[in-house]
Design a protein around this motif. Structure first.
Motif, PDB file in Angstrom:
ATOM      1  N   GLN A 196       0.846  -1.220   0.000  1.00 32.94           N
ATOM      2  CA  GLN A 196       0.000   0.000   0.000  1.00 32.94           C
ATOM      3  C   GLN A 196       0.867   1.251   0.000  1.00 32.94           C
ATOM      4  O   GLN A 196       0.677   2.154  -0.805  1.00 32.94           O
ATOM      5  N   GLN A 197       1.819   1.283   0.918  1.00 33.42           N
ATOM      6  CA  GLN A 197       2.612   2.505   1.092  1.00 33.42           C
ATOM      7  C   GLN A 197       3.547   2.745  -0.088  1.00 33.42           C
ATOM      8  O   GLN A 197       3.755   3.883  -0.488  1.00 33.42           O
ATOM      9  N   LEU A 198       4.109   1.670  -0.656  1.00 39.24           N
ATOM     10  CA  LEU A 198       4.992   1.861  -1.818  1.00 39.24           C
ATOM     11  C   LEU A 198       4.213   2.467  -2.986  1.00 39.24           C
ATOM     12  O   LEU A 198       4.767   3.212  -3.784  1.00 39.24           O
ATOM     13  N   SER A 199       2.922   2.155  -3.049  1.00 40.20           N
ATOM     14  CA  SER A 199       2.167   2.696  -4.182  1.00 40.20           C
ATOM     15  C   SER A 199       1.539   4.050  -3.855  1.00 40.20           C
ATOM     16  O   SER A 199       1.137   4.779  -4.747  1.00 40.20           O
ATOM     17  N   GLN A 200       1.458   4.399  -2.562  1.00 37.21           N
ATOM     18  CA  GLN A 200       0.741   5.623  -2.197  1.00 37.21           C
ATOM     19  C   GLN A 200       1.627   6.802  -1.849  1.00 37.21           C
ATOM     20  O   GLN A 200       1.348   7.924  -2.215  1.00 37.21           O
ATOM     21  N   ILE A 201       2.677   6.523  -1.090  1.00 37.16           N
ATOM     22  CA  ILE A 201       3.386   7.651  -0.485  1.00 37.16           C
ATOM     23  C   ILE A 201       4.480   8.213  -1.381  1.00 37.16           C
ATOM     24  O   ILE A 201       5.167   7.480  -2.098  1.00 37.16           O
ATOM     25  N   HIS A 202       4.566   9.526  -1.340  1.00 38.58           N
ATOM     26  CA  HIS A 202       5.687  10.202  -1.975  1.00 38.58           C
ATOM     27  C   HIS A 202       6.484  10.779  -0.824  1.00 38.58           C
ATOM     28  O   HIS A 202       6.041  11.714  -0.173  1.00 38.58           O
ATOM     29  N   GLY A 203       7.612  10.191  -0.515  1.00 38.22           N
ATOM     30  CA  GLY A 203       8.383  10.677   0.622  1.00 38.22           C
ATOM     31  C   GLY A 203       9.249   9.590   1.210  1.00 38.22           C
ATOM     32  O   GLY A 203       9.814   8.780   0.488  1.00 38.22           O
ATOM     33  N   VAL A 204       9.311   9.582   2.550  1.00 38.10           N
ATOM     34  CA  VAL A 204      10.218   8.676   3.263  1.00 38.10           C
ATOM     35  C   VAL A 204       9.405   7.638   4.053  1.00 38.10           C
ATOM     36  O   VAL A 204       8.471   7.998   4.773  1.00 38.10           O
ATOM     37  N   ILE A 205       9.789   6.376   3.904  1.00 38.17           N
ATOM     38  CA  ILE A 205       9.158   5.296   4.667  1.00 38.17           C
ATOM     39  C   ILE A 205      10.198   4.724   5.629  1.00 38.17           C
ATOM     40  O   ILE A 205      11.334   4.456   5.229  1.00 38.17           O
ATOM     41  N   SER A 206       9.798   4.527   6.896  1.00 33.91           N
ATOM     42  CA  SER A 206      10.689   3.732   7.756  1.00 33.91           C
ATOM     43  C   SER A 206       9.997   2.392   7.979  1.00 33.91           C
ATOM     44  O   SER A 206       8.778   2.327   8.162  1.00 33.91           O
ATOM     45  N   SER A 207      10.791   1.322   7.885  1.00 31.65           N
ATOM     46  CA  SER A 207      10.211  -0.023   7.928  1.00 31.65           C
ATOM     47  C   SER A 207      10.515  -0.694   9.257  1.00 31.65           C
ATOM     48  O   SER A 207      11.341  -0.217  10.031  1.00 31.65           O
ATOM     49  N   GLY A 208       9.885  -1.838   9.485  1.00 34.91           N
ATOM     50  CA  GLY A 208      10.214  -2.662  10.650  1.00 34.91           C
ATOM     51  C   GLY A 208      11.460  -3.492  10.319  1.00 34.91           C
ATOM     52  O   GLY A 208      11.730  -3.773   9.143  1.00 34.91           O
ATOM     53  N   GLY A 209      12.188  -3.886  11.351  1.00 33.48           N
ATOM     54  CA  GLY A 209      13.463  -4.579  11.141  1.00 33.48           C
ATOM     55  C   GLY A 209      13.367  -5.895  10.382  1.00 33.48           C
ATOM     56  O   GLY A 209      14.344  -6.359   9.803  1.00 33.48           O
ATOM     57  N   GLY A 210      12.155  -6.501  10.380  1.00 36.48           N
ATOM     58  CA  GLY A 210      12.019  -7.795   9.710  1.00 36.48           C
ATOM     59  C   GLY A 210      11.317  -7.695   8.368  1.00 36.48           C
ATOM     60  O   GLY A 210      10.823  -8.686   7.841  1.00 36.48           O
ATOM     61  N   ILE A 211      11.278  -6.495   7.811  1.00 36.08           N
ATOM     62  CA  ILE A 211      10.520  -6.270   6.577  1.00 36.08           C
ATOM     63  C   ILE A 211      11.006  -7.133   5.410  1.00 36.08           C
ATOM     64  O   ILE A 211      10.252  -7.424   4.493  1.00 36.08           O
ATOM     65  N   LEU A 212      12.275  -7.580   5.463  1.00 37.37           N
ATOM     66  CA  LEU A 212      12.791  -8.380   4.340  1.00 37.37           C
ATOM     67  C   LEU A 212      12.733  -9.877   4.617  1.00 37.37           C
ATOM     68  O   LEU A 212      13.338 -10.663   3.894  1.00 37.37           O
ATOM     69  N   THR A 213      12.002 -10.261   5.647  1.00 35.56           N
ATOM     70  CA  THR A 213      11.927 -11.682   6.005  1.00 35.56           C
ATOM     71  C   THR A 213      11.352 -12.516   4.850  1.00 35.56           C
ATOM     72  O   THR A 213      11.887 -13.568   4.512  1.00 35.56           O
TER      73      THR A 213
END
Ligand code: S3P
Length: 174
Positions: A65-82
């Motif tokens: 959702q956020q990759l398609s919606q936001i224009h700016g900076v995203i901070s992710s959770g530490g396990g986002i690449l699990t």
């Protein structure tokens, strides 16, 4: 500017992301906060009732959702690449992926001093956490366009370094 910050728990992704967005005068979104807003529970509360796999599924939906919606900076959770599919999503996205790297000892010290209890912290011993940290290094590095060494630096210094490096157009390691 489309940026996503990745890195282990306790490295400061939220603080640095929000400061970076302020400096760049752009939007900021924190994926863990989005999770709380949508589900009504913190990731920790959720995982104490449901499984980590269920958490990862929702976390990935929020990422999409956020990759398609936001224009700016995203901070992710530490396990986002699990999930391998989440790694693929980041590789295919237009976002600049910045890995905030730090020594395990520094991370552990921050986590132990943090009363915002993380579920993984409560279930894993220090040596299991170290193993997880090592496993994740490879994932973070395989997806990152830019790696910033955060050891011994304040959030302000890190943000300045990110901006300087991006303006210079340098990549990989800073
Ligand atoms: C997790 C890190 C947490 C949160 C969840 C799982 C992890 O985010 O997403 O508790 O697997 O490393 P932070 O990195 O912001 O602590």
């Amino acid at each position: 500017m489309q940026i996503i910050l990745i890195g282990f728990m306790g490295v400061g992704k939220t603080t640095i992301g929000s400061l970076l967005a302020q400096k760049l005068m752009t939007n900021f979104v924190d994926l863990d906060q989005q999770f709380i807003d949508e589900i009504g529970l913190t990731p920790g509360e959720y995982m104490s009732t449901y499984s980590e796999a269920q958490f990862r599924e929702i976390e990935q939906k929020i990422l999409v959702q956020q990759l398609s919606q936001i224009h700016g900076v995203i901070s992710s959770g530490g396990g986002i690449l699990t999930l391998p599919s989440s790694r693929q999503l980041l590789r295919a996205s237009k976002f600049k992926v910045i890995y905030l790297a730090s020594d395990f000892g520094v991370n552990l010290g921050r986590l132990q001093g943090d009363d915002n209890k993380r579920p993984l912290m409560t279930h894993l011993s220090a040596s299991e956490l170290h193993k997880l940290w090592e496993q994740r290094q490879a994932h973070y590095r395989s997806v990152a366009h830019l790696t910033i060494d955060t050891n011994g630096k304040t959030p302000k210094m890190i943000v300045e370094q990110i901006i300087k490096t991006m303006i210079k157009g340098d990549d990989k390691d800073a």
